[in-house]
Design a protein around this motif. Structure first.
Motif, mmCIF file in Angstrom:
data_model
loop_
_atom_site.group_PDB
_atom_site.id
_atom_site.type_symbol
_atom_site.label_atom_id
_atom_site.label_comp_id
_atom_site.label_asym_id
_atom_site.label_seq_id
_atom_site.Cartn_x
_atom_site.Cartn_y
_atom_site.Cartn_z
ATOM 1 N N MET A 130 15.088 -49.636 -7.344
ATOM 2 C CA MET A 130 16.427 -49.388 -7.864
ATOM 3 C C MET A 130 16.537 -47.975 -8.418
ATOM 4 N N PHE A 131 15.415 -47.481 -8.944
ATOM 5 C CA PHE A 131 15.413 -46.150 -9.546
ATOM 6 C C PHE A 131 15.584 -45.068 -8.479
ATOM 7 N N LEU A 132 15.107 -45.371 -7.260
ATOM 8 C CA LEU A 132 15.174 -44.376 -6.192
ATOM 9 C C LEU A 132 16.591 -44.172 -5.668
ATOM 10 N N ILE A 133 17.444 -45.156 -5.909
ATOM 11 C CA ILE A 133 18.802 -45.074 -5.355
ATOM 12 C C ILE A 133 19.562 -43.913 -5.993
ATOM 13 N N PRO A 134 20.158 -43.067 -5.166
ATOM 14 C CA PRO A 134 20.855 -41.898 -5.713
ATOM 15 C C PRO A 134 21.956 -42.307 -6.679
ATOM 16 N N THR A 135 22.129 -41.521 -7.742
ATOM 17 C CA THR A 135 23.133 -41.891 -8.743
ATOM 18 C C THR A 135 24.542 -41.811 -8.182
ATOM 19 N N VAL A 136 24.775 -40.857 -7.268
ATOM 20 C CA VAL A 136 26.129 -40.760 -6.701
ATOM 21 C C VAL A 136 26.504 -42.030 -5.977
ATOM 22 N N LEU A 137 25.492 -42.683 -5.406
ATOM 23 C CA LEU A 137 25.745 -43.913 -4.660
ATOM 24 C C LEU A 137 26.314 -44.990 -5.570
ATOM 25 N N ALA B 334 17.973 -42.243 2.246
ATOM 26 C CA ALA B 334 16.979 -42.207 3.325
ATOM 27 C C ALA B 334 16.173 -40.914 3.274
ATOM 28 N N ILE B 335 16.854 -39.803 2.967
ATOM 29 C CA ILE B 335 16.147 -38.520 2.851
ATOM 30 C C ILE B 335 15.112 -38.603 1.737
ATOM 31 N N GLU B 336 15.535 -39.147 0.580
ATOM 32 C CA GLU B 336 14.606 -39.295 -0.544
ATOM 33 C C GLU B 336 13.381 -40.096 -0.128
ATOM 34 N N LEU B 337 13.638 -41.230 0.538
ATOM 35 C CA LEU B 337 12.525 -42.090 0.943
ATOM 36 C C LEU B 337 11.596 -41.352 1.898
ATOM 37 N N GLY B 341 7.884 -40.734 0.908
ATOM 38 C CA GLY B 341 6.897 -41.374 1.770
ATOM 39 C C GLY B 341 5.971 -40.352 2.405
ATOM 40 N N GLY B 342 6.560 -39.272 2.907
ATOM 41 C CA GLY B 342 5.764 -38.248 3.582
ATOM 42 C C GLY B 342 4.725 -37.647 2.670
ATOM 43 N N TYR B 343 5.134 -37.216 1.483
ATOM 44 C CA TYR B 343 4.169 -36.557 0.603
ATOM 45 C C TYR B 343 3.161 -37.535 0.014
ATOM 46 N N THR B 344 3.595 -38.774 -0.218
ATOM 47 C CA THR B 344 2.640 -39.773 -0.694
ATOM 48 C C THR B 344 1.539 -39.961 0.339
ATOM 49 N N LEU B 345 1.946 -39.996 1.613
ATOM 50 C CA LEU B 345 0.974 -40.161 2.695
ATOM 51 C C LEU B 345 0.019 -38.965 2.729
#
Lengths: 319, 355
Positions: A130-137, B334-337, B341-345
């Motif tokens: 949940m923390f990863l979800i962008p705030t704008v979203l 999706a970009i964040e993930l 994901g990439g750097y964790t790997l």
């Protein structure tokens, strides 16, 4: 003899281990001072511009030290912002949610850190996701939801009230609250279990153990979380505008509307460099910015002694 | 300054003494008057029975129940706030139009399986698509730089130096200043840079003496470096906390065995900091991709926020409306993930040799 001297010189310059030589120290000091300057630059330049008179602001030959020192900008800023009202609004908007955030984060962090139960890892994974979800979203759905949110059948009436800030914080949905929960989680995890066991042997219930043993141990965590969440709620403008923009005007919100007004006047040509206005100019803008962050800087300066020590000590259990 | 702090501390101590003084009568009052009443209430509501049953349970289950009770606020929040928000934003992203009509509530048009908005972004909006790719590039460039700089700065601040406390105080100032819209404010006023960079002194020096391609890259890096330094406040704090936790005796033992500073760093310090590195990557990615100067975020803000997301009627939905912004923000997610994901790997693969 000569070679001995050069060896001594080499030792003084480079040191024995690599991080105790004079050269290393000098480089370190230069780097640290340079970076410190980068961090202080906005504050210093705002300070110097905010005490400049109009003529000085236009005069390009003056960069740092004003020729005509003035506090008029601050007087105008105070008046425009309606300082005392905005300040008390700011306090209300940031203190209550901070209290809610710290209390609920401590409870949740303790639940996750101290106890073992089925599905704990899954729940923590969910929290992180949940923390990863962008705030704008979340902006739009949140406002849609908060309009008629009720918990246990109680209509919370979050809109147009500070409740929109502190009620979600009480339920672990404050601004970036996951970080605070994780900080408390880390703190409670490293407290030696013997302490809790001893307390439980003496017949102390879970709530009492939490209050008398866990909370004093996590004092630095309270400080860190309190400070951060205070700052984040204080500076939050877009959410505040959405939730209670018509009721409260905090200092940063007031600053933002000043900047918007200034910009629109500038683009319409009502304010240009030649016809600078005594109320709409860069000096007043910077004075306002400084006024709106001054309380934070003060809190930080007083707390930083404990703050930095708290970071130092956070690793050492039972201290 | 010291005097003031001492005064405050002494005042606080007095307050504490006073509180202790008034606490004892309150405590006795509670024991004598309130506790029996609570007991009666517990008895008649059946809670006493529940408590007795609880005490009979094995210790492990009892503790699990306590744990769940402690995280109950979060669970309620998750069910009442977190998940509904998520569901709403998914539905929003998978709709044609999402608008408000007075007295009728929120209206949704379009089937979710059409993926209208996503198709639109990828086929009809080439400009936004390039912005998305730029954001991906930008985030994946800045995140590792921030983490590396934070690590270097934390190592520097961890050295035994005179005036360390002053440097630390200054280094955490960005944390105080950079939240809300402050960063955008500072940036638009050109405060997040150094005059030598802003005036082009460095750039002109570079273009005079070096080939154009090289000087451009370096100048851009300089611009970014200031932003990167500004962004690394919390990360420095996290690394510092990790460094403080480290055992001094390990270092001493390694030093006696003749390890150099270089070896100490690669073999002892770095492996211990790897878990914190994951945290910092996640944190940096989240903060950096949510800044208001981010390309996607500014598209979303300009398309949905200006009209006020609450009063948004059908008219606001004509251009880039709520549904479109929601779809864009899922792409940002999706970009964040991808970046995380990439750097964790990368770190996982690189740290394999420590295991």
């Amino acid at each position: 003899m000569n070679s001995l001297k050069s060896m001594n010189l080499k030792r003084v310059l480079l040191g024995r281990k690599g991080n105790d030589g004079l050269l290393f120290k000098i480089v370190l000091y230069i780097l640290l001072t340079g970076i410190s300057f980068i961090f202080l630059y906005p504050l210093l330049s705002m300070l110097s511009m905010s005490i400049m008179s109009l003529e000085d602001l236009i005069d390009t030959s003056i960069s740092w030290i004003p020729r005509n020192f003035t506090i008029l900008n601050y007087v105008n800023a105070f008046e425009w912002m309606n300082f005392f009202e905005a300040f008390s609004d700011s306090l209300k908007v940031s203190v209550y949610p901070t209290l809610a955030t710290v209390i609920s984060s401590a409870l949740i962090g303790y639940g996750f850190g101290h106890y073992q139960f089925f599905g704990k890892k899954v729940l923590m994974g969910m929290m992180l996701a949940m923390f990863l979800i962008p705030t704008v979203l979340t902006y739009i759905p949140t406002t849609v939801l908060y309009r008629d949110l009720s918990i246990f059948g109680i209509d919370l009436q979050l809109m147009d009230s500070i409740r929109a800030f502190w009620v979600p914080a009480l339920f672990g949905n404050g601004i970036r609250q996951t970080i605070f929960i994780l900080i408390f989680y880390q703190f409670f995890r490293i407290i030696p279990h013997e302490l809790f066991e001893a307390a439980e042997m003496d017949g102390s219930g879970p709530l009492r153990t939490f209050i008398t043993i866990a909370i004093p141990m996590a004092a630095p965590a309270f400080l860190i979380c309190g400070l951060y969440s205070f700052v984040w709620y204080w500076n939050e403008t877009s959410l505040a505008r959405l939730y209670f923009g018509s009721v409260y005007t905090t200092l940063p919100m007031s600053l933002e509307s000043y900047i918007n007004m200034y910009r629109s006047m500038y683009s319409q040509g009502q304010v240009t460099l030649d016809t600078v206005n005594s109320i709409y100019n860069t000096g007043v803008q910077y004075a306002m910015t400084l006024i709106s962050i001054a309380p934070l800087l003060l809190v930080y300066l007083f707390a930083q002694k404990w703050f930095v020590e708290g970071v130092d000590r956070s690793g050492i259990a039972g201290n | 300054m010291k005097k003031i702090i001492n005064n405050i501390v002494s005042i606080l101590l007095k307050v504490k003494l006073f509180l202790v003084k008034i606490w004892t009568p309150i405590k006795t009052f509670f024991k004598k008057k309130v506790n029996p009443i609570i007991l009666i209430i517990l008895k008649y509501t059946g809670l006493l029975w529940v408590k007795k049953q609880l005490n009979r349970l094995p210790n492990k289950i009892k503790k699990a129940i306590y744990g769940i009770l402690f995280i109950l606020p979060w669970l309620i929040g998750m069910i009442a706030i977190g998940i509904p928000i998520l569901a709403k934003s998914i539905r929003m992203a998978l709709s044609d139009k999402y608008y408000y009509i007075v007295n009728q509530g929120w209206q949704i048009t379009g089937n979710w399986y059409d993926f209208t908005q996503f198709k639109r972004i990828f086929s009809d909006e080439p400009y936004h698509l390039t912005q998305i790719l730029d954001t991906l590039k930008d985030v994946s460039l800045v995140v590792p730089l921030v983490v590396i700089f934070a690590l270097i700065l934390a190592l520097m601040l961890n050295q035994k130096l005179k005036g360390r406390a002053i440097f630390r105080t200054i280094f955490f100032i960005p944390v105080i200043l950079l939240s809300g819209n402050m960063l955008a404010n500072f940036q638009s006023n050109g405060l997040l840079t150094v005059p030598a960079i802003a005036n082009g002194t460095i750039t002109s020096f570079l273009t005079d003496y070096f080939p154009a391609i090289f000087s451009e890259i370096v100048a851009q890096a300089f611009e970014k470096i200031v932003l990167i330094l500004w962004l690394s406040g919390v990360q420095i704090l996290i690394f510092l906390a990790g460094l403080q936790k480290m055992d001094a005796s390990t270092y001493e033992a390694a030093e006696i065995d003749g390890a150099s500073m270089w070896e100490l760093f690669w073999k002892i310090t770095l492996p211990a900091l790897i878990p914190l590195m994951y945290i910092n990557i996640i944190y940096t990615t989240i903060v950096y991709s949510n800044l208001s100067n981010n390309a996607i975020v500014s598209i979303i803000n300009s398309s949905s926020d200006a009209s006020g997301s609450l009063a948004g009627t059908l008219a606001d939905e004509v251009n880039y409306g709520r549904a479109y912004s929601a779809a864009l923000s899922w792409i940002l997610f999706a970009i964040e993930l991808t970046v995380i994901g990439g750097y964790t790997l990368v770190i996982k693969l690189a740290s394999r040799r420590y295991e």
